[in-house]
Design a protein around this motif. Sequence first.
Motif, PDB file in Angstrom:
ATOM      1  N   ARG A 115       0.831  -1.219   0.000  1.00 36.37           N
ATOM      2  CA  ARG A 115       0.000   0.000   0.000  1.00 36.37           C
ATOM      3  C   ARG A 115       0.856   1.257   0.000  1.00 36.37           C
ATOM      4  NH1 ARG A 115      -3.669  -3.083   3.223  1.00 36.37           N
ATOM      5  NH2 ARG A 115      -2.931  -2.223   5.192  1.00 36.37           N
ATOM      6  N   SER A 116       2.130   1.131   0.438  1.00 38.45           N
ATOM      7  CA  SER A 116       3.058   2.271   0.399  1.00 38.45           C
ATOM      8  C   SER A 116       3.940   2.226  -0.857  1.00 38.45           C
ATOM      9  CB  SER A 116       3.959   2.269   1.642  1.00 38.45           C
ATOM     10  OG  SER A 116       3.211   2.586   2.791  1.00 38.45           O
ATOM     11  N   GLY A 117       3.595   1.344  -1.801  1.00 36.05           N
ATOM     12  CA  GLY A 117       4.343   1.280  -3.064  1.00 36.05           C
ATOM     13  C   GLY A 117       5.651   0.513  -2.955  1.00 36.05           C
ATOM     14  N   ILE A 118       5.773  -0.320  -1.930  1.00 38.77           N
ATOM     15  CA  ILE A 118       7.006  -1.113  -1.740  1.00 38.77           C
ATOM     16  C   ILE A 118       6.599  -2.583  -1.866  1.00 38.77           C
ATOM     17  CG2 ILE A 118       8.960  -1.543  -0.197  1.00 38.77           C
ATOM     18  CD1 ILE A 118       8.235   1.085   1.241  1.00 38.77           C
ATOM     19  N   ASN A 119       7.056  -3.217  -2.939  1.00 38.30           N
ATOM     20  CA  ASN A 119       6.462  -4.498  -3.341  1.00 38.30           C
ATOM     21  C   ASN A 119       7.428  -5.673  -3.211  1.00 38.30           C
ATOM     22  OD1 ASN A 119       3.855  -3.408  -4.234  1.00 38.30           O
ATOM     23  ND2 ASN A 119       5.171  -2.246  -5.635  1.00 38.30           N
ATOM     24  N   LEU A 120       6.811  -6.839  -3.003  1.00 41.29           N
ATOM     25  CA  LEU A 120       7.585  -8.055  -2.727  1.00 41.29           C
ATOM     26  C   LEU A 120       8.436  -8.482  -3.923  1.00 41.29           C
ATOM     27  CD1 LEU A 120       8.040 -10.389  -0.666  1.00 41.29           C
ATOM     28  CD2 LEU A 120       6.247 -11.632  -1.883  1.00 41.29           C
ATOM     29  N   VAL A 121       9.714  -8.761  -3.633  1.00 39.76           N
ATOM     30  CA  VAL A 121      10.626  -9.316  -4.632  1.00 39.76           C
ATOM     31  C   VAL A 121      10.966 -10.760  -4.267  1.00 39.76           C
ATOM     32  CG1 VAL A 121      12.965  -9.119  -5.590  1.00 39.76           C
ATOM     33  CG2 VAL A 121      11.651  -7.056  -5.115  1.00 39.76           C
ATOM     34  N   HIS A 122      11.156 -11.004  -2.970  1.00 42.83           N
ATOM     35  CA  HIS A 122      11.598 -12.333  -2.528  1.00 42.83           C
ATOM     36  C   HIS A 122      11.214 -12.528  -1.072  1.00 42.83           C
ATOM     37  CE1 HIS A 122      14.454 -15.470  -1.205  1.00 42.83           C
ATOM     38  NE2 HIS A 122      14.366 -15.881  -2.446  1.00 42.83           N
ATOM     39  N   ARG A 123      10.893 -13.763  -0.702  1.00 44.71           N
ATOM     40  CA  ARG A 123      10.660 -14.060   0.707  1.00 44.71           C
ATOM     41  C   ARG A 123      11.345 -15.366   1.065  1.00 44.71           C
ATOM     42  NH1 ARG A 123       4.267 -14.537   1.308  1.00 44.71           N
ATOM     43  NH2 ARG A 123       4.730 -15.386   3.346  1.00 44.71           N
ATOM     44  N   GLU A 124      11.859 -15.432   2.280  1.00 45.01           N
ATOM     45  CA  GLU A 124      12.491 -16.669   2.740  1.00 45.01           C
ATOM     46  C   GLU A 124      12.101 -16.897   4.193  1.00 45.01           C
ATOM     47  OE1 GLU A 124      16.739 -19.032   2.976  1.00 45.01           O
ATOM     48  OE2 GLU A 124      16.793 -16.856   3.023  1.00 45.01           O
ATOM     49  N   SER A 125      11.723 -18.142   4.475  1.00 49.90           N
ATOM     50  CA  SER A 125      11.371 -18.504   5.843  1.00 49.90           C
ATOM     51  C   SER A 125      12.486 -19.368   6.426  1.00 49.90           C
ATOM     52  CB  SER A 125      10.040 -19.259   5.812  1.00 49.90           C
ATOM     53  OG  SER A 125       9.858 -19.914   7.030  1.00 49.90           O
ATOM     54  N   ILE A 126      12.979 -18.988   7.595  1.00 54.02           N
ATOM     55  CA  ILE A 126      13.980 -19.801   8.304  1.00 54.02           C
ATOM     56  C   ILE A 126      13.383 -20.120   9.670  1.00 54.02           C
ATOM     57  CG2 ILE A 126      16.325 -19.923   9.218  1.00 54.02           C
ATOM     58  CD1 ILE A 126      17.172 -17.975   7.010  1.00 54.02           C
ATOM     59  N   VAL A 127      13.076 -21.391   9.872  1.00 55.13           N
ATOM     60  CA  VAL A 127      12.334 -21.870  11.043  1.00 55.13           C
ATOM     61  C   VAL A 127      11.040 -21.050  11.149  1.00 55.13           C
ATOM     62  CG1 VAL A 127      12.525 -22.666  13.416  1.00 55.13           C
ATOM     63  CG2 VAL A 127      14.577 -22.440  12.044  1.00 55.13           C
ATOM     64  N   ASP A 128      10.841 -20.272  12.215  1.00 56.30           N
ATOM     65  CA  ASP A 128       9.570 -19.556  12.407  1.00 56.30           C
ATOM     66  C   ASP A 128       9.541 -18.187  11.737  1.00 56.30           C
ATOM     67  OD1 ASP A 128       8.589 -21.547  14.027  1.00 56.30           O
ATOM     68  OD2 ASP A 128       9.420 -20.668  15.844  1.00 56.30           O
ATOM     69  N   TRP A 129      10.682 -17.746  11.194  1.00 54.60           N
ATOM     70  CA  TRP A 129      10.822 -16.336  10.841  1.00 54.60           C
ATOM     71  C   TRP A 129      10.940 -16.125   9.338  1.00 54.60           C
ATOM     72  CZ3 TRP A 129      10.156 -13.053  14.810  1.00 54.60           C
ATOM     73  CH2 TRP A 129      10.302 -13.580  16.102  1.00 54.60           C
ATOM     74  N   THR A 130      10.234 -15.099   8.856  1.00 58.89           N
ATOM     75  CA  THR A 130      10.272 -14.771   7.430  1.00 58.89           C
ATOM     76  C   THR A 130      11.065 -13.486   7.216  1.00 58.89           C
ATOM     77  OG1 THR A 130       8.179 -15.852   6.921  1.00 58.89           O
ATOM     78  CG2 THR A 130       8.852 -14.079   5.455  1.00 58.89           C
ATOM     79  N   THR A 131      11.913 -13.511   6.197  1.00 55.84           N
ATOM     80  CA  THR A 131      12.630 -12.305   5.765  1.00 55.84           C
ATOM     81  C   THR A 131      12.098 -11.929   4.390  1.00 55.84           C
ATOM     82  OG1 THR A 131      14.601 -12.902   7.002  1.00 55.84           O
ATOM     83  CG2 THR A 131      14.892 -11.354   5.193  1.00 55.84           C
ATOM     84  N   LEU A 132      11.786 -10.642   4.222  1.00 54.05           N
ATOM     85  CA  LEU A 132      11.228 -10.152   2.967  1.00 54.05           C
ATOM     86  C   LEU A 132      12.224  -9.220   2.286  1.00 54.05           C
ATOM     87  CD1 LEU A 132       7.689  -9.103   4.281  1.00 54.05           C
ATOM     88  CD2 LEU A 132       8.304 -11.258   3.147  1.00 54.05           C
ATOM     89  N   THR A 133      12.369  -9.384   0.970  1.00 53.16           N
ATOM     90  CA  THR A 133      13.056  -8.374   0.170  1.00 53.16           C
ATOM     91  C   THR A 133      11.983  -7.687  -0.652  1.00 53.16           C
ATOM     92  OG1 THR A 133      15.018  -9.758   0.045  1.00 53.16           O
ATOM     93  CG2 THR A 133      14.869  -7.950  -1.528  1.00 53.16           C
ATOM     94  N   LEU A 134      11.895  -6.379  -0.506  1.00 52.45           N
ATOM     95  CA  LEU A 134      10.863  -5.590  -1.182  1.00 52.45           C
ATOM     96  C   LEU A 134      11.540  -4.507  -2.010  1.00 52.45           C
ATOM     97  CD1 LEU A 134       8.659  -4.974   2.000  1.00 52.45           C
ATOM     98  CD2 LEU A 134       8.326  -6.794   0.353  1.00 52.45           C
ATOM     99  N   GLN A 135      10.816  -3.990  -3.005  1.00 49.28           N
ATOM    100  CA  GLN A 135      11.393  -2.913  -3.831  1.00 49.28           C
ATOM    101  C   GLN A 135      10.354  -1.830  -4.044  1.00 49.28           C
ATOM    102  OE1 GLN A 135      12.719  -4.050  -7.794  1.00 49.28           O
ATOM    103  NE2 GLN A 135      14.323  -2.470  -7.731  1.00 49.28           N
ATOM    104  N   LYS A 136      10.802  -0.580  -3.908  1.00 51.06           N
ATOM    105  CA  LYS A 136       9.873   0.538  -4.118  1.00 51.06           C
ATOM    106  C   LYS A 136       9.720   0.768  -5.623  1.00 51.06           C
ATOM    107  CE  LYS A 136       9.406   5.492  -3.290  1.00 51.06           C
ATOM    108  NZ  LYS A 136       9.816   6.633  -2.459  1.00 51.06           N
ATOM    109  N   ASN A 137       8.504   0.612  -6.101  1.00 50.94           N
ATOM    110  CA  ASN A 137       8.227   0.978  -7.492  1.00 50.94           C
ATOM    111  C   ASN A 137       6.807   1.513  -7.550  1.00 50.94           C
ATOM    112  OD1 ASN A 137       7.260  -1.662  -7.084  1.00 50.94           O
ATOM    113  ND2 ASN A 137       8.951  -2.504  -8.256  1.00 50.94           N
ATOM    114  N   THR A 138       6.708   2.792  -7.270  1.00 53.61           N
ATOM    115  CA  THR A 138       5.386   3.423  -7.177  1.00 53.61           C
ATOM    116  C   THR A 138       4.838   3.760  -8.562  1.00 53.61           C
ATOM    117  OG1 THR A 138       6.645   5.417  -6.682  1.00 53.61           O
ATOM    118  CG2 THR A 138       5.569   4.347  -4.867  1.00 53.61           C
TER     119      THR A 138
END
Length: 290
Positions: A267-290
């Motif tokens: 909603r702020s114009g920062i969109n998902l590029v990649h996600r990785e889950s390690i055990v319980d935790w997710t790390t997101l790579t996002l990119q701003k492209n409004t």
Amino acid sequence: MTTFTALTTLQGRDAAYALGEAMERLEPEPTGVGVFEMEDGSGLWEVGAYFEAEPDDTSLAVLAAAMGAKPFVVSELPETDWVAHVRRELAPVEAGRFFVYGSHDADKVPADCEPLLIEAAMAFGTGHHGTTLGCLRALDRLANNGFVGEHVADIGCGTAVLAMGAARIWPQTVIASDIDEVAVDVARANVAANGLEGRVDCVEAAGFDHPTLAAAAPFDLVFANILKGPLVSLAPDMAKALQEDGYAILSGILNEQADEVIEVYARSGINLVHRESIVDWTTLTLQKNT
Ligand SMILES: C[S@@+](CC[C@H](N)C(=O)[O-])C[C@H]1O[C@@H](n2cnc3c(N)ncnc32)[C@H](O)[C@@H]1O
């Protein structure tokens, strides 16, 4: 110095994390709180804290009863140099090109890696937690794809492990900030120990609220490994702080919270590029492209 521990168990991850948070507000204040899933398949979680002064039995009993946990077991530990002990116990961590190690493992550093010397201390970020590991791997992935960070910030830097990772592979100065002054002191010590003085600038700040961060913005990469609640609050400021096409590497997100964080940032114009889950935790790579 004498150390006391207070330990209990209870059912359910959410309850365990809620109890861990509540323990952080106890008086006397604990020097550390840990929340671990027991590995016996029982679904029980262990929650414990270290104290430098004897914890108050009544407060612990009230807390345990309120959270549905077993009564706390309080123990007095023999005088031990706990930091030295933990340092000896911590094995090195490999994350992509990065090798995170304590000085006791200096002889194990491979020749073809980016070394990050982190001593166990009163700040988060030894590389062992899935969130730190996820962020380092996301950084490695971006660099493998040819991205070169020129304006990089690490919000909630803890030990400064992520900021130092970026400074190891790219030539520009990275800004590392933390809301906790103890973490900022630890971050500065780590930067010096890694020979990165002048390459990582450590400041005490909540979110982007610091003149050094304001002057350096907009960023082409921002790390923020700071739990879901603060991340959601930070989304509008992140949108302002990122340059067009800039990346955000976010972590501290439980797997089941990831979709909500992705939606809020989109909603702020920062969109998902990649996600990785390690055990319980997710790390997101996002990119701003409004
Ligand atoms: C999970 S640790 C991450 C440390 C390190 N970046 C890593 O990836 O291992 C989160 C850190 O964020 C800091 N923090 C939490 N909320 C913050 C905020 N709003 N602004 C800046 N720092 C924050 C905490 O003090 C803590 O040191």
